[in-house]
Design a protein around this motif. Structure first.
Motif, PDB file in Angstrom:
ATOM      1  N   TYR A 168     -67.982  36.852-155.202  1.00 50.38           N
ATOM      2  CA  TYR A 168     -68.689  36.482-153.973  1.00 50.38           C
ATOM      3  C   TYR A 168     -68.198  35.163-153.397  1.00 50.38           C
ATOM      4  O   TYR A 168     -68.222  34.962-152.183  1.00 50.38           O
ATOM      5  CB  TYR A 168     -70.207  36.499-154.174  1.00 50.38           C
ATOM      6  CG  TYR A 168     -70.835  35.420-155.024  1.00 50.38           C
ATOM      7  CD1 TYR A 168     -70.909  34.096-154.591  1.00 50.38           C
ATOM      8  CD2 TYR A 168     -71.439  35.739-156.243  1.00 50.38           C
ATOM      9  CE1 TYR A 168     -71.534  33.124-155.360  1.00 50.38           C
ATOM     10  CE2 TYR A 168     -72.076  34.769-157.004  1.00 50.38           C
ATOM     11  CZ  TYR A 168     -72.123  33.474-156.562  1.00 50.38           C
ATOM     12  OH  TYR A 168     -72.750  32.503-157.316  1.00 50.38           O
ATOM     13  N   ASP A 169     -67.709  34.267-154.245  1.00 56.29           N
ATOM     14  CA  ASP A 169     -67.191  32.995-153.749  1.00 56.29           C
ATOM     15  C   ASP A 169     -65.885  33.197-152.984  1.00 56.29           C
ATOM     16  O   ASP A 169     -65.650  32.569-151.950  1.00 56.29           O
ATOM     17  CB  ASP A 169     -66.964  32.034-154.917  1.00 56.29           C
ATOM     18  CG  ASP A 169     -67.326  30.598-154.570  1.00 56.29           C
ATOM     19  OD1 ASP A 169     -67.280  30.253-153.385  1.00 56.29           O
ATOM     20  OD2 ASP A 169     -67.653  29.838-155.490  1.00 56.29           O
ATOM     21  N   THR A 170     -65.025  34.068-153.473  1.00 59.51           N
ATOM     22  CA  THR A 170     -63.757  34.334-152.803  1.00 59.51           C
ATOM     23  C   THR A 170     -63.987  34.988-151.448  1.00 59.51           C
ATOM     24  O   THR A 170     -63.331  34.646-150.461  1.00 59.51           O
ATOM     25  CB  THR A 170     -62.861  35.240-153.670  1.00 59.51           C
ATOM     26  OG1 THR A 170     -62.608  34.590-154.920  1.00 59.51           O
ATOM     27  CG2 THR A 170     -61.533  35.523-152.978  1.00 59.51           C
ATOM     28  N   VAL A 171     -64.925  35.898-151.389  1.00 59.67           N
ATOM     29  CA  VAL A 171     -65.190  36.610-150.137  1.00 59.67           C
ATOM     30  C   VAL A 171     -65.931  35.734-149.135  1.00 59.67           C
ATOM     31  O   VAL A 171     -65.555  35.653-147.957  1.00 59.67           O
ATOM     32  CB  VAL A 171     -66.002  37.894-150.407  1.00 59.67           C
ATOM     33  CG1 VAL A 171     -66.472  38.522-149.099  1.00 59.67           C
ATOM     34  CG2 VAL A 171     -65.173  38.880-151.203  1.00 59.67           C
ATOM     35  N   GLY A 172     -66.985  35.063-149.588  1.00 61.41           N
ATOM     36  CA  GLY A 172     -67.910  34.441-148.645  1.00 61.41           C
ATOM     37  C   GLY A 172     -67.951  32.940-148.592  1.00 61.41           C
ATOM     38  O   GLY A 172     -68.606  32.370-147.704  1.00 61.41           O
ATOM     39  N   GLY A 173     -67.286  32.243-149.507  1.00 63.21           N
ATOM     40  CA  GLY A 173     -67.280  30.788-149.456  1.00 63.21           C
ATOM     41  C   GLY A 173     -68.685  30.206-149.434  1.00 63.21           C
ATOM     42  O   GLY A 173     -69.586  30.660-150.149  1.00 63.21           O
ATOM     43  N   MET A 174     -68.884  29.198-148.590  1.00 61.79           N
ATOM     44  CA  MET A 174     -70.147  28.478-148.560  1.00 61.79           C
ATOM     45  C   MET A 174     -71.323  29.363-148.155  1.00 61.79           C
ATOM     46  O   MET A 174     -72.441  29.178-148.649  1.00 61.79           O
ATOM     47  CB  MET A 174     -70.051  27.283-147.614  1.00 61.79           C
ATOM     48  CG  MET A 174     -71.298  26.411-147.557  1.00 61.79           C
ATOM     49  SD  MET A 174     -71.719  25.631-149.147  1.00 61.79           S
ATOM     50  CE  MET A 174     -70.554  24.258-149.141  1.00 61.79           C
ATOM     51  N   ARG A 175     -71.111  30.332-147.285  1.00 64.46           N
ATOM     52  CA  ARG A 175     -72.207  31.226-146.914  1.00 64.46           C
ATOM     53  C   ARG A 175     -72.726  31.980-148.133  1.00 64.46           C
ATOM     54  O   ARG A 175     -73.941  32.118-148.331  1.00 64.46           O
ATOM     55  CB  ARG A 175     -71.762  32.209-145.843  1.00 64.46           C
ATOM     56  CG  ARG A 175     -71.726  31.626-144.444  1.00 64.46           C
ATOM     57  CD  ARG A 175     -71.949  32.683-143.381  1.00 64.46           C
ATOM     58  NE  ARG A 175     -71.937  32.097-142.055  1.00 64.46           N
ATOM     59  CZ  ARG A 175     -72.961  31.493-141.492  1.00 64.46           C
ATOM     60  NH1 ARG A 175     -74.100  31.368-142.177  1.00 64.46           N
ATOM     61  NH2 ARG A 175     -72.868  30.996-140.278  1.00 64.46           N
ATOM     62  N   ALA A 176     -71.821  32.488-148.946  1.00 66.51           N
ATOM     63  CA  ALA A 176     -72.218  33.194-150.156  1.00 66.51           C
ATOM     64  C   ALA A 176     -72.877  32.242-151.143  1.00 66.51           C
ATOM     65  O   ALA A 176     -73.879  32.590-151.794  1.00 66.51           O
ATOM     66  CB  ALA A 176     -71.005  33.866-150.783  1.00 66.51           C
ATOM     67  N   VAL A 177     -72.325  31.038-151.262  1.00 66.57           N
ATOM     68  CA  VAL A 177     -72.863  30.048-152.198  1.00 66.57           C
ATOM     69  C   VAL A 177     -74.295  29.676-151.818  1.00 66.57           C
ATOM     70  O   VAL A 177     -75.197  29.660-152.669  1.00 66.57           O
ATOM     71  CB  VAL A 177     -71.967  28.801-152.230  1.00 66.57           C
ATOM     72  CG1 VAL A 177     -72.663  27.651-152.980  1.00 66.57           C
ATOM     73  CG2 VAL A 177     -70.631  29.114-152.893  1.00 66.57           C
ATOM     74  N   VAL A 178     -74.524  29.377-150.541  1.00 69.73           N
ATOM     75  CA  VAL A 178     -75.856  28.959-150.103  1.00 69.73           C
ATOM     76  C   VAL A 178     -76.869  30.090-150.299  1.00 69.73           C
ATOM     77  O   VAL A 178     -77.987  29.868-150.783  1.00 69.73           O
ATOM     78  CB  VAL A 178     -75.825  28.507-148.632  1.00 69.73           C
ATOM     79  CG1 VAL A 178     -77.250  28.280-148.104  1.00 69.73           C
ATOM     80  CG2 VAL A 178     -75.019  27.227-148.485  1.00 69.73           C
TER      81      VAL A 178
END
Length: 470
Positions: A168-178
């Protein structure tokens, strides 16, 4: 390994599936590097408070805190409040000034304002080292937790937990992280207090717990001197100040009031949270004084919680580690592309190309972290060694820039050198006299030299003007 029912195990598996699904869904529309790094800059104060809290409350502030309170007493809780104070100071003095950096997507972007590409590049190097070191420690702990709770081998646990984060981090970056941080924070904020409440209730109430705890555990200076406590308090206060994942949270909203409130709420939340996780350590001590202190929280979870609720709380403990790991992985990849690759190029990467590089960096960094954690664990100590040099090298010039002070590249380089010498001289050559941490000496040395060099350079043009008039 803890003995969990099928219901508890299914709860944990369902939670991990929800985290992966939510992360992939949230990051499905990320189209450029800025979105990957700061997620559109439109988050509200409650979201900022949740993601920031989930990022900094890792294994060390939960299981580690319980272990230290089990062995040393409440002094560790009070020392951790140095971190809480730091968050409140950032909310008061630094967060309101984040509007001065409307396009920043990394710590290097801030440092470039005063110290040019050299400052940005140096900051990028130490950002990657710091984030990689903390990431390695977190995923190593993740493997241990999977082994303890689910009976999986440590390497298998590392690959499963980190595999979810990498996807999910590779796909979505900060949006996924938040998005995943908010879910993890909710479970964390409910699960840990429940463990303490059930533990105290089983022992007969708070008064009974306090009566059975060894007297020295309830005294501040029974296990360390005031000097040692002051050193530990300042180390917690300065050690993670303005590290990349926390700085990026200052840029995920254009509303500086939301950033300030979110940061303040996060700091205030940490005060009772540290008391709760430490309190679980005291409950474990009363329940089983000869327990391995590292097992304080897992033991209390197994001993006092009803079937079904154990799975939820264990999911919360896993959430603690995952929420820190995903933030540091994201920050490492953004720092690599924006602060190391771009300064070395004549023209910086376009936003879309930068996004591709960041995703590749996330993927590669994540898989390398897995390999290191499984096969070459001794190297993690080298990476974590870089963590001790973040504050002595970067903190002072970064804080100066965020606060709006003008400073020179020479002051940055001179201060960084002084910080390194201060840490090495105090800790390695002198052996940390009085138990005072070399990190604090390094920060002070950096500040002193940084200020003197900057003042001298600022005075040079004035002197030249006076001589010209004469």
């Amino acid at each position: 390994m803890l003995e969990l029912t099928l219901i508890d195990q299914m709860t944990i598996i369902l939670y991990l599936g929800c985290v992966l699904g939510l992360g992939l869904w949230a990051g499905r529309r990320v189209n450029d590097l800025e979105e990957y790094a700061v997620a559109g800059r439109n988050y509200t104060a409650p979201i900022i408070a949740a993601t920031l809290s989930a990022s900094f409350i890792g294994g060390g502030f939960t299981m580690g805190n319980a272990e230290k309170v089990f062995t040393m007493g409440i002094v560790n809780i009070m020392a951790l409040w140095g971190f809480s104070l730091k968050e409140m100071l950032v909310a008061r003095f630094i967060a309101p000034r984040s509007r001065r950096f409307p396009t920043a997507i990394s710590v290097g972007d801030v440092m470039e304002v005063n110290y040019g590409k050299t400052g940005k590049f140096v900051t990028g190097i130490f950002s990657v080292l710091l984030c990689a070191g903390i990431l390695g420690a977190q995923i190593g702990g993740m493997g241990y937790l999977f082994n303890l709770f689910l009976g999986l081998s440590v390497p298998t646990g590392i690959m499963i937990g980190m595999g979810i984060i990498i996807l999910y981090d590779t796909v979505g970056g900060m949006r996924a992280v938040v998005s995943t941080d908010v879910l993890q924070f909710a479970i964390l904020a409910v699960g840990m207090p429940l463990v303490l409440i059930f533990g105290i209730s089983q022992l007969g109430g708070l008064g009974e717990v306090l009566d059975r705890v060894p007297a020295g555990h309830l005294e501040v200076f029974s296990k360390m001197t005031p000097m040692q406590f002051g050193s530990l308090f300042l180390t917690f206060m300065l050690g993670e100040t303005l590290v990349p994942p926390y700085v990026l949270r200052l840029f995920i909203s254009r509303d500086t009031k939301a950033v300030s409130r979110g940061t303040l709420w996060s700091g205030l939340f940490s005060v009772p949270f540290f008391a709760i996780s430490g309190g679980i350590g005291l409950v474990a001590l009363v329940l089983k004084p000869d327990l391995n202190p590292n097992l304080a929280i897992p033991f209390v979870v197994e001993s006092v919680l009803p079937i079904g609720m154990r799975g939820l709380v264990i999911a919360g403990i896993l959430a603690v580690v995952m929420s820190s790991a995903d933030s540091f992985l994201n920050s490492a990849s953004v720092a690599f592309v924006n602060d190391i690759v771009n300064p070395l190029r004549r023209e910086k990467l376009s936003n879309r190309t930068g996004l591709l590089w960041a995703r590749l960096a996330t993927l590669i960094t994540g898989f390398l972290a897995i390999v290191i954690a499984i096969r070459i664990q001794s190297l993690l100590d080298i990476l974590l060694f870089a963590y001790n040099f973040w504050s002595p090298i970067i903190l002072v010039p970064l804080a100066a820039t965020l606060l709006g002070y003008k400073a020179t590249p020479r002051a940055f380089i001179s201060g960084a050198a002084a910080g390194l010498i201060g840490v090495f001289g105090w800790s390695r050559l002198l052996g940390a006299p009085g138990g005072f941490d070399g990190l604090i000496i390094g920060v002070f040395a950096n500040f002193l030299v940084f200020w003197v060099v900057n003042r001298v350079q600022s005075a040079e043009p004035e002197c030249a003007q006076v001589l010209a008039r004469d």
